[in-house]
Scaffold this motif. Structure first.
Motif, PDB file in Angstrom:
ATOM      1  N   VAL A   1      -3.641   4.011   7.244  1.00  0.00           N
ATOM      2  CA  VAL A   1      -3.867   2.595   7.565  1.00  0.00           C
ATOM      3  C   VAL A   1      -2.951   2.166   8.711  1.00  0.00           C
ATOM      4  N   TYR A   2      -1.684   2.611   8.642  1.00  0.00           N
ATOM      5  CA  TYR A   2      -0.712   2.278   9.691  1.00  0.00           C
ATOM      6  C   TYR A   2      -1.224   2.707  11.066  1.00  0.00           C
ATOM      7  N   LEU A   3      -1.741   3.933  11.127  1.00  0.00           N
ATOM      8  CA  LEU A   3      -2.199   4.465  12.418  1.00  0.00           C
ATOM      9  C   LEU A   3      -3.417   3.701  12.941  1.00  0.00           C
ATOM     10  N   ILE A   4      -4.236   3.166  12.019  1.00  0.00           N
ATOM     11  CA  ILE A   4      -5.454   2.462  12.441  1.00  0.00           C
ATOM     12  C   ILE A   4      -5.175   0.984  12.744  1.00  0.00           C
TER      13      ILE A   4
ATOM     14  N   LEU B   1       0.830  -1.202   0.000  1.00  0.00           N
ATOM     15  CA  LEU B   1       0.000   0.000   0.000  1.00  0.00           C
ATOM     16  C   LEU B   1       0.870   1.260   0.000  1.00  0.00           C
ATOM     17  N   PHE B   2       1.997   1.185   0.725  1.00  0.00           N
ATOM     18  CA  PHE B   2       2.915   2.325   0.782  1.00  0.00           C
ATOM     19  C   PHE B   2       3.429   2.656  -0.621  1.00  0.00           C
ATOM     20  N   LEU B   3       3.720   1.591  -1.414  1.00  0.00           N
ATOM     21  CA  LEU B   3       4.241   1.805  -2.769  1.00  0.00           C
ATOM     22  C   LEU B   3       3.175   2.446  -3.658  1.00  0.00           C
ATOM     23  N   MET B   4       1.895   2.154  -3.351  1.00  0.00           N
ATOM     24  CA  MET B   4       0.812   2.711  -4.159  1.00  0.00           C
ATOM     25  C   MET B   4       0.478   4.137  -3.715  1.00  0.00           C
ATOM     26  N   SER B   5       0.383   4.339  -2.392  1.00  0.00           N
ATOM     27  CA  SER B   5       0.039   5.666  -1.879  1.00  0.00           C
ATOM     28  C   SER B   5       0.526   5.835  -0.444  1.00  0.00           C
ATOM     29  N   PRO B   6       1.673   6.514  -0.271  1.00  0.00           N
ATOM     30  CA  PRO B   6       2.204   6.721   1.082  1.00  0.00           C
ATOM     31  C   PRO B   6       1.213   7.363   2.064  1.00  0.00           C
ATOM     32  N   PRO B   7       0.409   8.403   1.642  1.00  0.00           N
ATOM     33  CA  PRO B   7      -0.519   9.000   2.624  1.00  0.00           C
ATOM     34  C   PRO B   7      -1.567   8.005   3.136  1.00  0.00           C
TER      35      PRO B   7
END
Ligand SMILES: [Zn+2]
Length: 188
Positions: A84-87, A73-79
């Protein structure tokens, strides 16, 4: 000598002490090269990195971990990845001992990291004083120094490194093999 030693009716202090240290040591398991501890674990007064006495020094951190597969997901869209990381990230607290040598090594890595990063700023500014076609050289060198310094400082400052966190347990990486040896094997 304390009076208790002469008193046959005193509580068995030696037994209490040894059972206390036993609980402390068995509050964790070795899973290959990883140390599995319950969330909120208080590790014994030994250095997590070399098993030397920590002399009471405690290193406490809240650890966060996200399933590595999410990195796509990071490679597709870091924001979106950050949201997602925070959740989705799992978290847990752990406290470990650290010897003086490893404490010093950690401070030194942070210091070198900061100095290297800061050196990147004047290096990048040199771009203002060189001919146009040489300009990228100090700019790139400055950015490389800043990134390298941040990486050295961040990696060198890590003590409790989670390899995995679930609902109840934390799997710690880069733990002293000698310390690992003092724990019973993990039964999943
Ligand atoms: Zn150490």
């Amino acid at each position: 000598m304390p009076m208790e030693y002469d008193n046959p009716y005193a509580p068995p202090m030696a037994d209490l002490d040894s059972s206390a240290s036993l609980t402390e040591v068995t509050d964790g398991w070795r899973d290959g090269t990883l140390l599995v501890v319950p969330k909120g674990a208080e590790l014994p007064d030994r250095c997590l990195k070399c098993n030397a006495p920590a002399h009471g020094y405690r290193f406490k951190r809240t650890l966060y971990w996200l399933q590595p597969a999410w990195f796509i997901l990071f490679l597709m869209s870091p924001p979106i990845y950050i949201v997602v990381y925070l959740i989705v990230r799992k978290k847990g607290k752990a406290t470990a001992g650290l010897c003086l040598t490893h404490r010093k090594r950690r401070v030194l890595a942070i210091l070198i990291g900061w100095l290297t990063s800061l050196a990147g700023i004047p290096t990048a500014f040199l771009a203002m004083f060189v001919p146009d076609h040489y300009r990228p050289i100090p700019l790139i060198a400055g950015v490389v120094l800043m990134v390298a310094g941040l990486s050295v400082g961040m990696i060198g400052s890590l003590v409790l490194i989670p390899k995995r966190i679930d609902k109840r347990f934390i799997w710690l990486n880069k733990v002293s093999p000698d310390l690992l040896e003092s724990y019973p094997p993990w039964r999943a």
